[in-house]
Design an enzyme around this catalytic site. Structure first.
Site, PDB file in Angstrom:
ATOM      1  CG  ASN A   1      -1.815  -1.109   1.358  1.00 43.66           C
ATOM      2  OD1 ASN A   1      -2.347  -1.311  -0.151  1.00 43.66           O
ATOM      3  ND2 ASN A   1      -1.846  -1.814   2.778  1.00 43.66           N
TER       4      ASN A   1
ATOM      5  CG  HIS B   1     -10.905  -1.879   6.745  1.00 43.68           C
ATOM      6  ND1 HIS B   1     -10.210  -1.492   8.160  1.00 43.68           N
ATOM      7  CD2 HIS B   1     -10.051  -2.666   6.145  1.00 43.68           C
ATOM      8  CE1 HIS B   1      -9.201  -3.011   8.231  1.00 43.68           C
ATOM      9  NE2 HIS B   1      -8.953  -2.710   6.501  1.00 43.68           N
TER      10      HIS B   1
ATOM     11  CD  GLU C   1     -13.055   1.584   3.805  1.00 46.44           C
ATOM     12  OE1 GLU C   1     -12.469   0.418   2.157  1.00 46.44           O
ATOM     13  OE2 GLU C   1     -13.490  -0.596   3.613  1.00 46.44           O
TER      14      GLU C   1
ATOM     15  CB  SER D   1      -9.214  -1.623   0.910  1.00 48.69           C
ATOM     16  OG  SER D   1     -10.301  -1.890   2.053  1.00 48.69           O
TER      17      SER D   1
ATOM     18  CG  ASP E   1     -11.025   4.092   6.705  1.00 52.90           C
ATOM     19  OD1 ASP E   1     -10.091   5.518   5.690  1.00 52.90           O
ATOM     20  OD2 ASP E   1     -10.638   3.447   7.072  1.00 52.90           O
TER      21      ASP E   1
ATOM     22  CG  HIS F   1      -7.187   1.903   0.813  1.00 49.97           C
ATOM     23  ND1 HIS F   1      -5.986   1.402   0.827  1.00 49.97           N
ATOM     24  CD2 HIS F   1      -7.509   2.359   1.667  1.00 49.97           C
ATOM     25  CE1 HIS F   1      -5.994   0.646   1.645  1.00 49.97           C
ATOM     26  NE2 HIS F   1      -6.816   0.646   2.345  1.00 49.97           N
TER      27      HIS F   1
ATOM     28  CE  LYS G   1      -4.494   1.019   4.546  1.00 47.05           C
ATOM     29  NZ  LYS G   1      -3.795  -0.065   5.071  1.00 47.05           N
TER      30      LYS G   1
HETATM   31  C1  LIG Z   1      -9.352   1.709   4.936  1.00 49.72           C
HETATM   32  C2  LIG Z   1      -8.515   0.718   5.919  1.00 49.72           C
HETATM   33  N1  LIG Z   1      -9.006   1.761   7.109  1.00 49.72           N
HETATM   34  C3  LIG Z   1      -8.370   1.544   8.087  1.00 49.72           C
HETATM   35  C4  LIG Z   1      -6.907   0.777   7.659  1.00 49.72           C
HETATM   36  C5  LIG Z   1      -6.064   0.382   8.540  1.00 49.72           C
HETATM   37  O1  LIG Z   1      -4.853   1.271   8.851  1.00 49.72           O
HETATM   38  P1  LIG Z   1      -3.583   0.811   9.278  1.00 49.72           P
HETATM   39  O2  LIG Z   1      -2.999  -0.277   8.398  1.00 49.72           O
HETATM   40  O3  LIG Z   1      -3.002   2.348   9.856  1.00 49.72           O
HETATM   41  O4  LIG Z   1      -3.848   0.513  10.578  1.00 49.72           O
HETATM   42  C6  LIG Z   1      -6.910   0.047   6.316  1.00 49.72           C
HETATM   43  C7  LIG Z   1      -5.823  -0.969   6.442  1.00 49.72           C
HETATM   44  O5  LIG Z   1      -5.462  -2.117   6.022  1.00 49.72           O
HETATM   45  C8  LIG Z   1      -7.917   0.138   5.669  1.00 49.72           C
HETATM   46  O6  LIG Z   1      -7.847  -0.592   4.059  1.00 49.72           O
END
Ligand SMILES: Cc1ncc(COP(=O)(O)O)c(C=O)c1O
Length: 395
Positions: free
Chosen positions: A48, A139, A183, A187, A212, A215, A240
């Protein structure tokens, strides 16, 4: 072995039977484009690190400088003595990037979603039980936060603002606080939520919109600012496109104050260490100058998507740097991932429960470190795998 462990063993055996068992693979990465595993080097299509910043000298140098200046650890939670003055400096930068009055840094994106949502939906603070409207494919960390708060989610069809409007109309009660969770870029699908339409619905129904932007931040939007415009509260990660670790919340001053007082994931966890803060600081400084990298990533993904379609692959609704090759069964996804691995590409098979049953896929992720030649070879490998599958089917 403890008696209870036989139950876990049986659970694992079932996962193995269904081709859903996961394993940790040891890898080494010495640059942003490749990884080494089992004595072989692969082109990494599963990171990522969208801008390839993990190995950028500016991040590494500032991480080292801040560790030397401020120590290898922060020593305590932010509310005790871990709140190094660098936090305020970074939070000002993040608030400016996200065009919000305030920002708050936390340990990880997962922790931020799980902890912030739990605090937002805390009945002790907001009174009546909140109504939470969520995209069906949000997520796992968002679901964790909802579960921890014990709230019911009204889950609308993926990206479907029309369905969200129907659910809001059917269920929204004026006496209960309302939230919409989505989101910006999803993802596992690489598609983009219709944020302006969702933001309009949030205003119409007086709901708080939480986006969120994990990405999109860094790699999409004006100057890499992400795609969260219109959100009341943005959650994102530095792990990421920003190349290191940690998370942010961008919000109002009141919300920030509330989280400092009520978000257990912030209150009861040690502050991010200085070297991570240094890497974040350097990445934020670089962002405005990375338009060429952002364009390169988008061009690689566009071409790959177009030609993968030509070979008969479905790529869900992808329109970004994340391009899933939808295979269907878990077994088919594992087979495709294996075929790519033989051709020198590391792309992970994503299976339930991460994605819905029947939509297992190989997630291909393009980054600024990839070259046009990588896409040529990847497409050739896919064409070969299609040819082999056709041969097998006809014999
Ligand atoms: C949409 C989304 N939010 C949050 C996260 C979590 O982030 P982190 O890897 O910083 O814990 C991810 C990671 O996989 C994600 O895809």
């Amino acid at each position: 072995m403890h008696g209870s462990e036989s139950r876990y063993e049986a659970f694992l055996a079932e996962l193995r039977r269904d081709q859903l068992r996961r394993e940790l693979t040891q890898i080494a990465a010495r640059d942003a484009r490749t990884l080494e595993a089992g004595g072989r080097t692969y082109v990494n299509l599963a990171s990522n690190d969208y801008l390839g910043l993990r190995f950028h000298d500016a991040l590494i140098d500032r991480a080292c400088d801040w560790a030397r200046a401020f120590g290898a650890g922060s020593g305590a939670s932010r509310l005790v003595t871990g709140n190094l003055d660098r936090f305020a400096h970074l939070e000002r930068k993040v608030a400016a990037l996200k065009q919000k009055p305030a920002a708050l840094l936390m340990a990880s994106g997962f922790q931020a979603n799980a902890g912030v949502l739990q605090a937002l939906f805390d009945k002790a603070a907001i009174g009546p039980e909140p109504q939470v409207f969520s995209d069906r494919l949000n997520h796992a960390s968002m679901h964790f936060g909802c579960q921890a708060a014990g709230v019911r989610q009204y889950r609308y069809r993926h990206l479907d603002a029309g369905h969200l409007a129907v659910l809001l109309e059917q269920h929204a009660r004026p006496d209960r606080p309302k939230f919409i969770l989505t989101e910006s870029v999803f993802s596992m699908d690489g598609d983009v939520a219709p944020i302006p339409e969702i933001a309009q619905l949030a205003r119409d129904y007086d709901a708080m919109l939480v986006v969120d932007d994990a990405h999109a931040t860094g790699v999409l939007g004006e100057g890499g600012a992400g795609l969260s415009g219109g959100a009341d509260l943005v959650i994102g990660t530095f792990s990421k496109a920003l190349g290191s670790f940690g998370a942010y919340i961008a919000c109002s001053e009141t919300m920030r104050d509330y989280l400092v007082n009520r978000c257990g994931a912030l209150i009861y966890s040690t502050a991010l260490p200085p070297q991570v803060l240094g890497a974040i600081d350097a990445a934020l400084d670089l962002l405005p100058s990375l338009d060429a990298e952002r364009e390169h990533v988008a061009a690689l993904a566009d071409r790959f998507r177009r030609e993968a379609h030509g070979l008969g692959f479905g790529t869900a609704g992808s329109s970004t740097h994340i391009v899933p090759l939808v295979a269907g069964s878990a077994e088919a996804a594992l087979r495709l991932s294996e075929a790519l691995r033989e051709a020198g590409f590391w792309a992970t098979a994503i299976r339930p429960p991460t994605v819905p049953q029947g939509t297992s896929r190989v997630r291909c992720v393009f980054t600024a470190a990839h070259e046009a030649g990588d896409v040529d070879k990847l497409l050739a490998a896919l064409a070969t795998s299609v040819g082999k599958a056709a041969e097998t089917a006809s014999t």
